[in-house]
Write a protein that holds these residues in place. Structure first.
Motif, mmCIF file in Angstrom:
data_model
loop_
_atom_site.group_PDB
_atom_site.id
_atom_site.type_symbol
_atom_site.label_atom_id
_atom_site.label_comp_id
_atom_site.label_asym_id
_atom_site.label_seq_id
_atom_site.Cartn_x
_atom_site.Cartn_y
_atom_site.Cartn_z
ATOM 1 N N ASN A 47 0.832 -1.209 0.000
ATOM 2 C CA ASN A 47 0.000 0.000 0.000
ATOM 3 C C ASN A 47 0.866 1.259 0.000
ATOM 4 N N ARG A 48 1.928 1.248 0.797
ATOM 5 C CA ARG A 48 2.808 2.410 0.894
ATOM 6 C C ARG A 48 3.466 2.712 -0.439
ATOM 7 N N GLN A 49 3.924 1.657 -1.150
ATOM 8 C CA GLN A 49 4.577 1.854 -2.436
ATOM 9 C C GLN A 49 3.597 2.392 -3.478
ATOM 10 N N THR A 50 2.384 1.852 -3.476
ATOM 11 C CA THR A 50 1.356 2.336 -4.400
ATOM 12 C C THR A 50 1.037 3.792 -4.117
ATOM 13 N N ALA A 51 0.945 4.135 -2.835
ATOM 14 C CA ALA A 51 0.652 5.520 -2.451
ATOM 15 C C ALA A 51 1.731 6.471 -2.940
ATOM 16 N N GLU A 52 2.995 6.056 -2.819
ATOM 17 C CA GLU A 52 4.097 6.909 -3.264
ATOM 18 C C GLU A 52 4.055 7.124 -4.772
ATOM 19 N N ILE A 53 3.753 6.063 -5.520
ATOM 20 C CA ILE A 53 3.719 6.169 -6.979
ATOM 21 C C ILE A 53 2.595 7.093 -7.430
ATOM 22 N N LEU A 54 1.433 6.973 -6.787
ATOM 23 C CA LEU A 54 0.261 7.746 -7.200
ATOM 24 C C LEU A 54 0.150 9.085 -6.459
ATOM 25 N N CYS A 55 1.085 9.348 -5.556
ATOM 26 C CA CYS A 55 1.090 10.610 -4.811
ATOM 27 C C CYS A 55 -0.198 10.800 -4.009
ATOM 28 N N ILE A 56 -0.632 9.732 -3.350
ATOM 29 C CA ILE A 56 -1.782 9.792 -2.451
ATOM 30 C C ILE A 56 -1.353 9.176 -1.122
ATOM 31 N N THR A 57 -2.212 9.276 -0.115
ATOM 32 C CA THR A 57 -1.851 8.749 1.196
ATOM 33 C C THR A 57 -2.031 7.243 1.235
ATOM 34 N N GLU A 58 -1.296 6.604 2.138
ATOM 35 C CA GLU A 58 -1.421 5.165 2.303
ATOM 36 C C GLU A 58 -2.826 4.799 2.761
ATOM 37 N N TYR A 59 -3.424 5.642 3.596
ATOM 38 C CA TYR A 59 -4.792 5.398 4.067
ATOM 39 C C TYR A 59 -5.772 5.388 2.891
ATOM 40 N N THR A 60 -5.583 6.312 1.946
ATOM 41 C CA THR A 60 -6.448 6.365 0.764
ATOM 42 C C THR A 60 -6.335 5.076 -0.044
ATOM 43 N N VAL A 61 -5.120 4.558 -0.168
ATOM 44 C CA VAL A 61 -4.927 3.291 -0.879
ATOM 45 C C VAL A 61 -5.660 2.166 -0.162
ATOM 46 N N GLN A 62 -5.578 2.155 1.180
ATOM 47 C CA GLN A 62 -6.267 1.120 1.953
ATOM 48 C C GLN A 62 -7.777 1.180 1.736
ATOM 49 N N VAL A 63 -8.322 2.391 1.698
ATOM 50 C CA VAL A 63 -9.756 2.552 1.466
ATOM 51 C C VAL A 63 -10.128 2.049 0.068
ATOM 52 N N HIS A 64 -9.335 2.449 -0.930
ATOM 53 C CA HIS A 64 -9.592 1.990 -2.298
ATOM 54 C C HIS A 64 -9.501 0.467 -2.390
ATOM 55 N N ARG A 65 -8.532 -0.098 -1.695
ATOM 56 C CA ARG A 65 -8.357 -1.550 -1.733
ATOM 57 C C ARG A 65 -9.599 -2.259 -1.192
ATOM 58 N N GLY A 66 -10.152 -1.740 -0.091
ATOM 59 C CA GLY A 66 -11.368 -2.331 0.462
ATOM 60 C C GLY A 66 -12.534 -2.239 -0.496
ATOM 61 N N HIS A 67 -12.694 -1.079 -1.162
ATOM 62 C CA HIS A 67 -13.761 -0.910 -2.130
ATOM 63 C C HIS A 67 -13.585 -1.842 -3.321
ATOM 64 N N ILE A 68 -12.339 -1.979 -3.766
ATOM 65 C CA ILE A 68 -12.051 -2.842 -4.918
ATOM 66 C C ILE A 68 -12.398 -4.292 -4.607
ATOM 67 N N MET A 69 -11.990 -4.771 -3.450
ATOM 68 C CA MET A 69 -12.270 -6.162 -3.068
ATOM 69 C C MET A 69 -13.776 -6.410 -3.034
ATOM 70 N N ARG A 70 -14.532 -5.452 -2.515
ATOM 71 C CA ARG A 70 -15.986 -5.616 -2.417
ATOM 72 C C ARG A 70 -16.629 -5.585 -3.805
ATOM 73 N N LYS A 71 -16.269 -4.594 -4.608
ATOM 74 C CA LYS A 71 -16.887 -4.455 -5.926
ATOM 75 C C LYS A 71 -16.509 -5.598 -6.863
ATOM 76 N N LYS A 72 -15.288 -6.108 -6.726
ATOM 77 C CA LYS A 72 -14.846 -7.204 -7.592
ATOM 78 C C LYS A 72 -15.288 -8.568 -7.067
ATOM 79 N N ARG A 73 -15.953 -8.572 -5.908
ATOM 80 C CA ARG A 73 -16.446 -9.812 -5.303
ATOM 81 C C ARG A 73 -15.318 -10.821 -5.099
ATOM 82 N N ALA A 74 -14.179 -10.322 -4.679
ATOM 83 C CA ALA A 74 -13.005 -11.173 -4.454
ATOM 84 C C ALA A 74 -12.971 -11.585 -2.982
ATOM 85 N N ASP A 75 -12.995 -12.890 -2.724
ATOM 86 C CA ASP A 75 -12.990 -13.364 -1.345
ATOM 87 C C ASP A 75 -11.590 -13.406 -0.746
#
Length: 212
Positions: A160-188
């Motif tokens: 998450n930290r590396q992704t945040a650095e590349i996209l110039c966003i906070t690590e917390y924002t990446v964590q939030v996006h990751r949770g949304h992605i897992m839910r929307k993609k129905r990935a268990d």
């Protein structure tokens, strides 16, 4: 035998062969559509069903090998090729091109039905894979633009930290996006998410500096 919503295309310039094969296949509970030339088949409507193609190699105009090549470029319909005896070179080329089987005329019923069963079994796999990918694409389109941007970085194994650095966003924002992605993609699981991304062949987009 799974015959519901399954279709067999027969392409042969000889009307007697088309009639005989059609009668034989229908007697075995199969739905059949016949065509007098490769061009007629290629120009026709191919329904979104489990299907296979029985294709004569020796036809005037566009021959069977040419039709087979165009079919392979356009769709994933298993092909059974047929021709007269002694046409070894064409048989080899057809099998090399991915044909399920090569049948010599006159075609025996048992050999025909074995080939059809094998072709339709392969077609069922292709059809399921296509439906699965269509579902994954629809789920991917449900993501926001930023989630679509974050997804391939996470799936490539970046923290998450590396992704945040590349996209110039906070690590917390990446964590939030990751949770949304897992839910929307129905990935268990994260492993499931990675497999989904692999099937979609998503490329990593260039990093941007805007937040979401």
């Amino acid at each position: 035998m799974e015959s519901a919503n399954e279709l067999i295309y027969v392409v042969d310039d000889d009307r007697r062969v088309r009639t005989a094969l059609s009668a034989l296949l229908r007697a075995n509970g199969r739905d059949v559509q016949t065509f007098g030339s490769g061009g007629e088949f290629l120009d026709g409507t191919r329904w979104n069903v489990v299907a296979c193609l029985i294709l004569d190699l020796r036809m005037p105009g566009m021959n069977g090998l040419e039709v087979q090549k165009l079919v392979n470029m356009d769709s994933r319909i298993p092909v059974i090729v047929m021709s007269g005896r002694g046409d070894v070179q064409s048989a080899v080329l057809a099998m090399t091109g991915g044909a399920v089987d090569f049948l010599t005329k006159p075609i025996h019923e048992d050999a025909l039905m074995r080939a059809v069963d094998a072709a339709l079994a392969r077609a069922r796999v292709f059809h399921k894979e296509a439906k699965d990918v269509a579902t994954l694409r629809a789920l991917y389109r449900s993501l926001t633009p930023r989630e679509q941007e974050v997804l391939p970085f996470l799936a490539s194994g970046l923290m998450n930290r590396q992704t945040a650095e590349i996209l110039c966003i906070t690590e917390y924002t990446v964590q939030v996006h990751r949770g949304h992605i897992m839910r929307k993609k129905r990935a268990d699981s994260f492993a499931t998410l990675v497999r989904q991304v692999g099937k979609l062949e998503i490329e990593i987009s260039p990093a941007t500096t805007s937040d979401a």
